[in-house]
Design a protein around this motif. Structure first.
Motif, PDB file in Angstrom:
ATOM      1  N   PRO A  44     -15.031 -14.959 -48.661  1.00 46.19           N
ATOM      2  CA  PRO A  44     -16.052 -15.724 -48.679  1.00 46.19           C
ATOM      3  C   PRO A  44     -16.878 -15.565 -47.192  1.00 46.19           C
ATOM      4  N   ALA A  45     -17.992 -15.123 -47.182  1.00 49.34           N
ATOM      5  CA  ALA A  45     -18.630 -14.517 -45.996  1.00 49.34           C
ATOM      6  C   ALA A  45     -20.217 -14.821 -45.954  1.00 49.34           C
ATOM      7  N   ALA A  46     -20.425 -16.071 -46.740  1.00 49.39           N
ATOM      8  CA  ALA A  46     -21.867 -16.152 -47.056  1.00 49.39           C
ATOM      9  C   ALA A  46     -22.228 -17.475 -46.243  1.00 49.39           C
ATOM     10  N   GLY A  47     -21.519 -18.037 -45.325  1.00 44.38           N
ATOM     11  CA  GLY A  47     -21.779 -19.079 -44.412  1.00 44.38           C
ATOM     12  C   GLY A  47     -22.911 -18.729 -43.366  1.00 44.38           C
ATOM     13  N   LYS A  60     -22.726 -15.950 -39.827  1.00 46.99           N
ATOM     14  CA  LYS A  60     -21.354 -15.783 -38.847  1.00 46.99           C
ATOM     15  C   LYS A  60     -20.537 -14.534 -39.305  1.00 46.99           C
ATOM     16  N   GLY A 106     -22.751 -19.053 -52.535  1.00 45.76           N
ATOM     17  CA  GLY A 106     -23.234 -20.405 -53.273  1.00 45.76           C
ATOM     18  C   GLY A 106     -23.607 -21.269 -51.783  1.00 45.76           C
ATOM     19  N   THR A 155     -22.134 -24.021 -50.832  1.00 43.28           N
ATOM     20  CA  THR A 155     -21.182 -24.600 -50.152  1.00 43.28           C
ATOM     21  C   THR A 155     -19.878 -23.226 -50.237  1.00 43.28           C
ATOM     22  N   ARG A 156     -18.764 -23.468 -49.631  1.00 43.62           N
ATOM     23  CA  ARG A 156     -17.675 -22.463 -49.669  1.00 43.62           C
ATOM     24  C   ARG A 156     -17.277 -22.688 -51.016  1.00 43.62           C
ATOM     25  N   THR A 181     -19.186 -20.763 -53.195  1.00 37.17           N
ATOM     26  CA  THR A 181     -18.890 -19.394 -53.147  1.00 37.17           C
ATOM     27  C   THR A 181     -17.520 -18.907 -53.728  1.00 37.17           C
ATOM     28  N   ASP A 233     -11.042 -16.245 -45.391  1.00 34.19           N
ATOM     29  CA  ASP A 233     -12.307 -16.475 -44.644  1.00 34.19           C
ATOM     30  C   ASP A 233     -12.879 -15.346 -43.510  1.00 34.19           C
ATOM     31  N   ALA A 234     -14.112 -14.715 -43.745  1.00 34.72           N
ATOM     32  CA  ALA A 234     -14.422 -13.687 -42.906  1.00 34.72           C
ATOM     33  C   ALA A 234     -14.712 -14.372 -41.559  1.00 34.72           C
ATOM     34  N   LYS A 250     -10.117 -19.898 -36.482  1.00 37.13           N
ATOM     35  CA  LYS A 250     -11.569 -19.572 -37.204  1.00 37.13           C
ATOM     36  C   LYS A 250     -12.610 -19.640 -35.947  1.00 37.13           C
TER      37      LYS A 250
HETATM   38  O1  C5P Z   1     -18.376 -22.737 -42.295  1.00 44.98           O
HETATM   39  P1  C5P Z   1     -16.848 -22.340 -42.234  1.00 44.98           P
HETATM   40  O2  C5P Z   1     -16.730 -21.546 -40.954  1.00 44.98           O
HETATM   41  O3  C5P Z   1     -15.969 -23.463 -42.325  1.00 44.98           O
HETATM   42  O4  C5P Z   1     -16.586 -21.325 -43.425  1.00 44.98           O
HETATM   43  C1  C5P Z   1     -15.437 -20.919 -43.729  1.00 44.98           C
HETATM   44  C2  C5P Z   1     -15.749 -19.571 -44.351  1.00 44.98           C
HETATM   45  O5  C5P Z   1     -16.456 -19.804 -45.581  1.00 44.98           O
HETATM   46  C3  C5P Z   1     -16.723 -18.361 -43.489  1.00 44.98           C
HETATM   47  O6  C5P Z   1     -16.026 -17.385 -43.882  1.00 44.98           O
HETATM   48  C4  C5P Z   1     -17.731 -18.725 -44.398  1.00 44.98           C
HETATM   49  O7  C5P Z   1     -18.750 -17.351 -44.313  1.00 44.98           O
HETATM   50  C5  C5P Z   1     -17.646 -18.910 -45.879  1.00 44.98           C
HETATM   51  N1  C5P Z   1     -18.776 -19.704 -46.463  1.00 44.98           N
HETATM   52  C6  C5P Z   1     -19.171 -19.303 -47.738  1.00 44.98           C
HETATM   53  N2  C5P Z   1     -20.196 -19.654 -48.227  1.00 44.98           N
HETATM   54  C7  C5P Z   1     -20.648 -21.036 -47.697  1.00 44.98           C
HETATM   55  C8  C5P Z   1     -20.207 -21.531 -46.556  1.00 44.98           C
HETATM   56  C9  C5P Z   1     -19.040 -21.180 -45.961  1.00 44.98           C
HETATM   57  O8  C5P Z   1     -18.660 -18.023 -47.834  1.00 44.98           O
HETATM   58  N3  C5P Z   1     -21.666 -21.559 -48.482  1.00 44.98           N
END
Ligand code: C5P
Length: 226
Positions: free
Chosen positions: A10-13, A23, A79, A81-82, A85, A102-103, A203
């Motif tokens: 997951p790298a979509a934050g 990020k 998506g 939210t994580r 995603t 998590d990325a 993190k």
């Molecule tokens: O926000 P946070 O640092 O807790 O997110 C943890 C991981 O989830 C991160 O690698 C972030 O890129 C990913 N993420 C995601 N999709 C989202 C929110 C967070 O892939 N909508």
């Protein structure tokens, strides 16, 4: 038995607390956060799928290409939210085992990955954790909480894909919002095998975390999953 493992990242934050854009692409020692995790996972899994913010695939490729071999990486859109995603990542691969990282945690090491892949074969669900070192108190009344009975949950985590799909479906049904996947599996009543991670798996969330990451990176060889 099919032991194929898909590595899902997951790298979509959007990195709102850091304030430097998505990020996963914030540089540490000149390399995007995502490239650190990709390099650490380079020798693991038969498939690698990364979830990105909408419209980021071309930029993601251009930013990571100088640092890691992207030939076996597939990209999907994340998506809202994580949790959403991870559901998209799960839909993108049919491998019977998944490793999720998590990325935002750039300093993944080979020992943790190997321990986790061993643990998941035994219990179908495993997560890295870190023991807590600070004194903990409750927000409402300031009462101390015994830290000996608590753990901080980290990634990587690994699961049998079928189990994680069931956990996500049940989470959706109950309206449960989880910040990790082991929590969803635990809600099914399924045990998690805990694998000692460590403080290096921190993190990157705030600007102070980014400064710490720069300091760690200065002492760490890029791509060395040791
Ligand atoms: O926000 P946070 O640092 O807790 O997110 C943890 C991981 O989830 C991160 O690698 C972030 O890129 C990913 N993420 C995601 N999709 C989202 C929110 C967070 O892939 N909508």
């Amino acid at each position: 038995m099919d032991n194929t493992v898909a590595v899902l990242i997951p790298a979509a934050g959007m990195g709102e607390r850091l304030g430097q854009g998505p990020k996963a692409f914030v540089p540490v020692a000149g390399r995007p956060l995502l490239a650190w995790s990709l390099a650490a996972l380079d020798r693991f899994g038969e498939e690698l799928v990364v979830a990105l913010p909408q419209g980021w695939q071309v930029r993601a490729q251009a930013l990571c290409e100088p640092w890691v071999d992207l030939r076996r990486v597939r990209w999907v859109e994340g998506g809202e939210t994580r949790q959403a995603t991870v559901q998209r990542l799960l839909a993108a691969s049919a491998a019977p085992w998944v490793l999720i990282h998590d990325a935002a945690r750039p300093f993944l090491d080979e020992a943790t990955i190997r321990a986790l892949l061993g643990a998941v074969q035994r219990t179908s669900a495993a997560s890295a954790y870190q023991p807590l070192v600070d004194t903990l108190v409750r927000v409402d009344d300031g009462a101390p909480v015994d830290r000996a009975g608590l753990r901080a949950v980290q990634t990587p985590q690994a699961f049998e894909r079928r189990l994680l799909l069931r956990a996500h479906a049940e989470g959706e049904r109950r309206g449960y919002r989880a910040t990790d996947d082991a929590g969803l599996v635990w809600c099914l009543g399924h045990p998690i095998e805990w694998v000692l991670g460590g403080s290096h798996l921190f993190k990157v969330t705030t600007p102070a975390d980014l400064s710490l990451a720069e300091a760690v990176a200065a002492n760490r060889r890029f791509g060395a999953a040791t």
